[in-house]
Design a protein around this motif. Structure first.
Motif, PDB file in Angstrom:
ATOM      1  N   GLN A 174      40.472  43.391  37.747  1.00  0.00           N
ATOM      2  CA  GLN A 174      39.392  43.945  36.931  1.00  0.00           C
ATOM      3  C   GLN A 174      38.327  44.634  37.783  1.00  0.00           C
ATOM      4  N   ALA A 226      43.677  39.162  32.490  1.00  0.00           N
ATOM      5  CA  ALA A 226      42.577  38.949  33.429  1.00  0.00           C
ATOM      6  C   ALA A 226      43.067  38.262  34.704  1.00  0.00           C
ATOM      7  N   GLN A 279      39.488  47.939  38.676  1.00  0.00           N
ATOM      8  CA  GLN A 279      39.519  48.796  37.489  1.00  0.00           C
ATOM      9  C   GLN A 279      38.135  49.383  37.206  1.00  0.00           C
ATOM     10  N   GLN A 310      37.991  46.896  31.303  1.00  0.00           N
ATOM     11  CA  GLN A 310      37.986  45.470  31.014  1.00  0.00           C
ATOM     12  C   GLN A 310      39.308  45.060  30.392  1.00  0.00           C
TER      13      GLN A 310
END
Lengths: 620, 223
Positions: free
Chosen positions: A531, A526, A534, A131
């Motif tokens: 993300q 972000a 990830q 995150q």
């Protein structure tokens, strides 16, 4: 109770106690002298001397130096073979032993343990990266973890290379042991305090330089960087000693009739590896020494404010650290070439070319180091030649790939776990291989340098070139080592978790790299839009981690089972498979003669290893 | 090519020893040792080579060319001569051992070790000026004035001489071990690998200095 006694009295425990005592003695000594001289408080010189003394303490207490000290004192030092009297067989593996098979297995389990430690580091910071923002780790811990992940994994790979070369090469060439058995033990045992130094560096402040330790950052990093640099140095020492040993062994101890081009192909890979290890390692030793001396003794080499040049460190460092990736992958590629004919039931395609391509990779590997430095500010004139040289690596590597394909072509393939891992290795190494030229080309490298693309690329080369073949080798020679067969179902589960897991991880890393995700950074925006990938990478990494644990469980539980494996489950022609379990202390009680080519699978009447009928009487 | 065969009873100098039945025959082991030692030298060539590269990289000033620090030329020449002389005595000692002249061997090795120690003192105590002394005699500056903190000149000079001195002092230790073992009669005309190996090592350390000496004392403009 007796078991506990043997463990407490093992060389590991004794060595660690020795290392602790000598380290603190060194720190105290320097601290005392400095305070007596009225110098300002600086713990670093003490730590350096303590680390050096600590390694000596480890080796002394573990008993690695005993024979050499006796020699200095002018006493006789016959080699001690076999299990120490009145002790169980497994106690050999916990103590200093000179037999190459014992040392090979010691390398092996140490490598897997260290691999697990490095893997846990990776999983921890992978969770953080799932995150944007800071959740689990602060920046300092994150930096220490990724730096330690790098060097701990390198230590693990070097140990794994040592495991394969030490266990296999003397068996494959028909030698009774390595040429220098005590030096062989030294090479292994000096790696243990090295790992201890690296791990203790994480405790005393950590470091944030990555595994490269570039100055001037390393000159102002926390104290941990000193211990990291010294641990790295010791790993190099271990490499040099074991590679010289291997080269001499292959030169002088081959069985009758085993001419260079009749050696099993893995031996060629091991020789090429050793040629890199025993030369290039010295230059990184110099780089690390200069780095430590600059920090601790106030000498100037790299700090530009005092007239030094940080680019020099990068030259010295990469002159080793590029060739060393071939140290990691060449044995793995050798394993692929070794196993493919066995599971394809066909001769290895282009044996001589494969053998020479290993030497070719080793040679070209020395000419490409500055492709890591396109953005470092080095002399511009060097960039084009190094780009060209880098492309040449593809030629010997291509020889191997085409030979593998040709070996499998129209073969009778069977898909046991080792073969699966070999095929997985080829697929993963291909991903790593084709993403390399993009980094070796100057314009694209300027864009992708220090991005996650690099991370994806080298993880693919390391997994394809080392991890997958290493696991293949473990499964393949497991019946030779333990006399038992691993559980095929669990082996296949391990494979089918790990291969897709790895593809997702590696390709995902490359994708976010292209989108602008940088290496070595705890946080990202972000808005980068990475993300989702990830999260996928983190899940894939966890899957890989679990699959490795399945392997460890499989190996441990299978080794304890009562059912014995057959002598030659793979139908291999290699000499080590022709003798039953357990392999005798000196490998071949009956010497063999090599009368044919090693990989003539499926050819009628061909013979590789010819065992003499009458056993040679032992003793006088 | 297959030099490895099972140990033959006749090839052993001493009585056949059950413990050594699986070890290499002495002649093969010595050949293996020799190769191992030469591989070690090649390996060390990269160590000293990297230090030389460091020197030529860092002491090169753009527009000026190669530079070097102001050192006591006489002191450097004297220590170099002492080291070269020690190599002669090592050679003499080793040759004496191959002819079975143990007395000449032990004397020569002891003398070589003392000369090596003298070289070590010349570099570490006098050139490094460990104790901060000054002495001007016969027009020679007997103690150096270059400090380790003197920029890249100090750094490289101390690193190169230090790394070499480390090899010299370990070589002195090895020479003394060989001398001690020789004194106890542990070497013979047929079996004296220790004498040979240590002699080779000492010559190697000597040869390294033949490259280091001009690099540190002679090449480049004095600054």
């Amino acid at each position: 109770m007796r078991t506990l006694g043997i463990i407490i009295n093992s060389a590991y425990v004794r060595g660690l106690i020795g290392q602790a005592i000598f380290t603190f003695a060194g720190i105290g000594l320097v601290g005392g002298i400095r305070s007596a001289m009225g110098l300002e408080t600086n713990v670093e010189p003490g730590v350096v001397l303590g680390a050096i003394l600590g390694v000596i303490g480890f080796l002394l207490f573990a008993g690695v130096l005993t024979d050499w000290l006796k020699w200095i004192a002018g006493k006789k030092t016959p080699l001690r073979h076999g299990v120490p009297e009145g002790k169980p067989g497994w106690s050999r593996y916990l103590n200093v032993d000179v037999n190459h098979k014992v040392i090979g297995i010691q390398y092996g389990y140490t490598s897997i343990l260290v691999l697990l430690v490095g893997g846990i580091f990776a999983l921890v910071f992978r969770l953080e990266l799932a995150q944007p923002g800071i959740q689990l780790l602060d920046a300092k811990t994150y930096n220490t973890l990724f730096s330690a992940h790098g060097i701990v994994m390198i230590a693990s790979i070097l140990l794994g290379v040592g495991a394969m070369t030490n266990y296999l090469v003397p068996l494959m060439i028909g030698a009774s042991d390595m040429a220098f058995p005590r030096l062989n033990a030294f090479s292994y045992w000096v790696g243990i305090p090295a790992v201890v130094l690296i791990l203790s560096g994480m405790v005393v402040g950590g470091w944030d330089t990555g595994w490269v330790g570039y100055p001037p950052l390393s000159l102002r990093a926390p104290l941990g960087v000193v211990l990291f640099l010294m641990g790295f140095y010791l790993n190099g020492l271990s490499s040099i000693a074991s590679s010289i040993n291997l080269l001499v062994t292959v030169s002088f101890m081959r069985a009758k009739g085993m001419t260079p081009f009749r050696m099993p192909i893995f031996v060629w890979a091991a020789v090429a590896t050793s040629l890199i290890q025993f030369t290039a390692t010295q230059t990184v030793g110099v780089a690390l020494t200069l780095n430590v001396m600059e920090r601790v003794a106030g000498l100037t080499f790299f700090n530009p404010t005092n007239g030094g040049d940080p680019v020099l460190y990068q030259h010295l460092f990469w002159f080793y650290s590029h060739p060393v990736v071939y140290v990691f992958v060449l044995p793995g590629l050798g394993i692929i070439s070794e196993l493919l004919p066995v599971f394809s039931r066909k001769p290895l395609f282009g044996y001589k070319w494969i053998a020479l391509s290993s030497l070719g990779i080793a040679f070209v590997g020395f000419l490409v180091w500055a492709h890591h430095m396109f953005t470092s500010g080095m002399n511009d004139a060097l960039r084009i030649p190094f780009m060209m040289a880098t492309m040449f690596v593809a030629i010997p590597t291509g020889v191997k790939f085409f030979s593998w394909v040709a070996t499998m072509w129209e073969g009778k393939l069977s898909f046991e776990t080792p073969m699966l891992f070999v095929l997985g290795a080829i697929s993963v190494f291909l991903i790593g291989g084709v993403t390399g030229p993009i980094l070796g080309t100057i314009p694209t490298d300027l864009h992708l340098h220090d991005s996650y693309w690099v991370v994806g690329h080298f993880h693919a080369t390391m997994f394809g070139g080392f991890i997958f073949p290493f696991f293949a080798a473990i499964y393949y020679w497991f019946p030779k080592i333990t006399g038992r067969m691993y559980k095929e179902s669990l082996g296949k589960l391990h494979f089918w978790l790990m291969v897709p897991g790895f593809w997702i991880m590696s390709l995902g890393q490359m994708q976010i790299g292209l989108l602008g995700m940088r290496r070595r950074i705890v946080d990202y925006e972000a808005v980068l839009g990475v993300q989702g990938t990830q999260v996928l990478i983190t899940i894939a990494a966890l899957v890989i981690g679990w699959s490795v644990l399945i392997m460890v469980y499989n190996l441990v539980s299978s080794a304890r089972s009562k059912e014995m494996a057959v002598t030659n489950p793979w139908g291999s022609r290699s000499p080590e498979w022709q003798i039953p379990y357990p392999v005798p202390e000196f490998n071949y009680d009956v010497p063999f003669e090599v009368v044919g080519d090693p990989y003539d699978y499926g050819l009628d009447g061909s013979e590789y290893v010819h065992t003499q009928a009458a056993p040679v009487p032992s003793g006088d | 090519m297959s030099a490895y065969t099972k140990a033959q009873p006749g090839s052993h100098h001493e009585a056949h020893d059950e413990d050594r039945a699986h070890e290499l025959p002495y002649a093969t082991q010595v050949r293996a040792n020799r190769l191992g030692l030469w591989l070690f030298f090649i390996s060390e060539f990269f160590l000293f080579g990297a230090l030389l590269i460091t020197r030529f990289y860092l002491w090169n000033v753009p527009g000026v060319g190669q530079t070097r620090p102001e050192l006591s030329q006489e002191l450097g020449l004297i220590t170099t001569s002492i080291l070269l002389l020690s190599s002669f005595f090592v050679y003499r000692g080793e040759t004496a051992m191959t002819f079975g002249d143990r007395k000449t061997f032990t004397q020569s090795y002891l003398l070589a070790a003392l000369l090596g120690l003298l070289f070590f003192v010349g570099v570490v105590v006098m050139e490094w000026n460990l104790f901060g002394l000054t002495l001007n005699m016969f027009g020679i500056e007997w103690f150096g004035h270059l400090k380790p903190s003197d920029g890249v000149h100090g750094g490289v000079f101390y690193m190169m001489t230090g790394m070499h001195a480390l090899h010299v002092i370990s070589g002195v230790g090895l020479l003394l071990i060989a001398w001690n073992r020789g004194r106890k009669g542990m070497y013979s005309v047929e079996r004296h690998w220790g004498v040979e190996g240590i002699a080779l090592y000492w010559h190697y350390v000597d040869v390294v200095w033949i490259f280091f000496y001009p690099a540190l004392y002679l090449i480049g403009k004095a600054v």
